[in-house]
Write an enzyme that holds these catalytic residues in place. Structure first.
Site, PDB file in Angstrom:
ATOM      1  CG  ASN A 194     -45.526  -8.486  -3.857  1.00 51.33           C
ATOM      2  OD1 ASN A 194     -44.655  -7.977  -4.555  1.00 51.33           O
ATOM      3  ND2 ASN A 194     -45.241  -9.359  -2.910  1.00 51.33           N
ATOM      4  CB  ILE A 195     -48.667  -3.263  -1.735  1.00 47.53           C
ATOM      5  CG1 ILE A 195     -48.212  -2.637  -3.058  1.00 47.53           C
ATOM      6  CG2 ILE A 195     -48.541  -2.270  -0.583  1.00 47.53           C
ATOM      7  CD1 ILE A 195     -49.158  -1.597  -3.615  1.00 47.53           C
TER       8      ILE A 195
ATOM      9  CB  CYS B 214     -51.580 -10.292  -5.699  1.00 49.23           C
ATOM     10  SG  CYS B 214     -51.897 -11.527  -4.434  1.00 49.23           S
TER      11      CYS B 214
ATOM     12  CD  GLU C 206     -50.308 -11.935  -9.767  1.00 47.16           C
ATOM     13  OE1 GLU C 206     -49.830 -13.079  -9.856  1.00 47.16           O
ATOM     14  OE2 GLU C 206     -50.281 -11.265  -8.715  1.00 47.16           O
TER      15      GLU C 206
ATOM     16  CB  CYS D 168     -54.377 -13.081  -8.897  1.00 48.46           C
ATOM     17  SG  CYS D 168     -53.746 -11.889  -7.698  1.00 48.46           S
TER      18      CYS D 168
END
Length: 134
Positions: free
Chosen positions: A42-43, A53, A55, A93
């Site tokens: 995650n960023i 996210c 994913e 996601c």
């Protein structure tokens, strides 16, 4: 690739997360049908909306490389990068997974002690998919 190895790769990916606001790090390891693994973390962003996210990072990187068929994803997370509970994908996601995956796609989660596996059908019942547009 077995689920334990995929979890290990997701834990490695979690260490790369950029989470200066929440401190909640997430890692993902996505397995393609031809055995390749794409990782994501995650960023976060100060504006929150642009946050992405783990994913989706994994999926979008794989799609960028031309991959369209996936069999399994491992997702782990925790405050400060410490696994303490099972971390599940958010709704966005899950919808991205539905875009590219069939009902039997496997989600693997771990709390650092135990591993649980679920199918996409389990975590996203009654979903809207590309098949609905045909």
């Amino acid at each position: 690739m077995d689920s334990r190895e995929l979890i290990r790769l997701a834990i490695d990916a979690m260490a790369k997360a950029y989470t200066p606001y929440s401190g909640f790090k997430v890692g993902a390891a996505l397995l393609t049908d031809d055995g390749q693994v794409y990782i994501g973390c995650n960023i976060e962003n100060a504006a929150y909306g642009p946050t992405v996210c783990a994913e989706r990072v994994a999926f979008f990187t794989a799609v960028r490389d031309g991959k369209r068929k996936f069999t399994k994803i491992a997702v782990v997370g925790g405050m400060g990068g410490e696994l303490s509970s099972f971390t599940y994908p958010c709704g966005v996601c899950r919808q991205v997974m539905r875009e590219f995956c069939d009902d039997d796609f496997v989600l693997v989660v771990s709390d650092g002690k135990d591993i649980k596996e679920h199918t996409l059908a389990d975590i996203l019942p009654y979903s809207f998919s590309p098949k609905d547009l045909k």
